[in-house]
Design a protein around this motif. Structure first.
Motif, PDB file in Angstrom:
ATOM      1  N   UNK A  86       0.847  -1.156   0.031  1.00  0.00           N
ATOM      2  CA  UNK A  86      -0.030   0.038   0.106  1.00  0.00           C
ATOM      3  C   UNK A  86       0.880   1.052  -0.110  1.00  0.00           C
ATOM      4  N   UNK A  87       0.346   2.308   0.752  1.00  0.00           N
ATOM      5  CA  UNK A  87       0.731   3.530   0.863  1.00  0.00           C
ATOM      6  C   UNK A  87       2.575   3.658   0.930  1.00  0.00           C
ATOM      7  N   UNK A  88       3.082   4.121  -0.070  1.00  0.00           N
ATOM      8  CA  UNK A  88       4.600   4.113  -0.103  1.00  0.00           C
ATOM      9  C   UNK A  88       5.091   5.219   0.755  1.00  0.00           C
TER      10      UNK A  88
ATOM     11  N   UNK B  93       6.104   3.800   4.098  1.00  0.00           N
ATOM     12  CA  UNK B  93       6.632   2.387   3.928  1.00  0.00           C
ATOM     13  C   UNK B  93       8.097   2.080   4.065  1.00  0.00           C
ATOM     14  N   UNK B  94       8.476   1.839   5.421  1.00  0.00           N
ATOM     15  CA  UNK B  94       9.801   1.854   5.692  1.00  0.00           C
ATOM     16  C   UNK B  94      10.488   0.595   4.899  1.00  0.00           C
ATOM     17  N   UNK B  95       9.639  -0.372   4.694  1.00  0.00           N
ATOM     18  CA  UNK B  95      10.314  -1.535   4.131  1.00  0.00           C
ATOM     19  C   UNK B  95      10.445  -1.238   2.517  1.00  0.00           C
ATOM     20  N   UNK B  96       9.735  -0.386   1.988  1.00  0.00           N
ATOM     21  CA  UNK B  96      10.185  -0.022   0.469  1.00  0.00           C
ATOM     22  C   UNK B  96      11.102   0.965   0.639  1.00  0.00           C
ATOM     23  N   UNK B  97      11.129   1.930   1.472  1.00  0.00           N
ATOM     24  CA  UNK B  97      12.395   2.857   1.361  1.00  0.00           C
ATOM     25  C   UNK B  97      13.828   2.130   1.691  1.00  0.00           C
ATOM     26  N   UNK B  98      13.606   1.117   2.566  1.00  0.00           N
ATOM     27  CA  UNK B  98      14.829   0.234   2.697  1.00  0.00           C
ATOM     28  C   UNK B  98      15.215  -0.621   1.564  1.00  0.00           C
TER      29      UNK B  98
END
Length: 156
Positions: free
Chosen positions: A40-42, A45-50
């Protein structure tokens, strides 16, 4: 980037490392990005950033390794001599102060590994030993003081 001299073994290891990063690590990070994107919301989203940061670091590493590879020159070991110390020489030296004997192989920076006794020709010890012959004593300024090493053997 300057020319990087390396052994056939070092050259092959570099190729394998690039293959590993491109065929295993790159797809793994892409999968992490896709998985994080599906949550969802990017914007929060810490996982996405990492995962995106890891992807950037991976691509930078791949690029650096490919630069090294493009500037690599494999050394023809059959043309090396034991008359004097050069890259790929295996050198046995004796510390004149302690009497301790050590053995090093002089290699390129990318192949240096002190645990394996491989030191880079660009290190103070490597620079000082280049061109020396059996019986020569070299004086080397190191962080712990002045070293006096006698060259005992040169081989490959």
């Amino acid at each position: 980037m300057a020319v990087v001299y390396m052994t056939e073994e070092g050259y092959k290891k570099l190729i394998e490392q690039i293959k590993q990063l491109e065929s295993v690590e790159r797809p793994r990070i892409s999968a992490q990005i896709a998985e994080a994107r599906d949550k969802g919301d990017l914007s929060e989203n810490a996982e996405y950033d990492a995962a995106k940061e890891a992807q950037g670091l991976l691509e930078m590493k791949i690029s650096q390794l490919k630069d090294t590879l493009s500037n690599a020159r494999v050394i023809d070991e059959s043309k090396l001599s034991v008359d004097s110390i050069q890259i790929l020489s295996k050198v046995k030296v004796k510390d004149q102060k302690s009497g301790r004997e050590m053995q090093y192989t002089l290699v390129s920076e990318s192949e240096a590994n002190l645990r394996e006794g491989k030191i880079a020709v660009s290190t103070p010890i490597g620079k000082a030993l280049l061109g020396k012959k059996i019986g020569d004593v070299v004086e080397i300024q190191v962080p712990s003081g002045l070293l006096h090493l006698e060259v005992l053997e040169i081989s490959f």
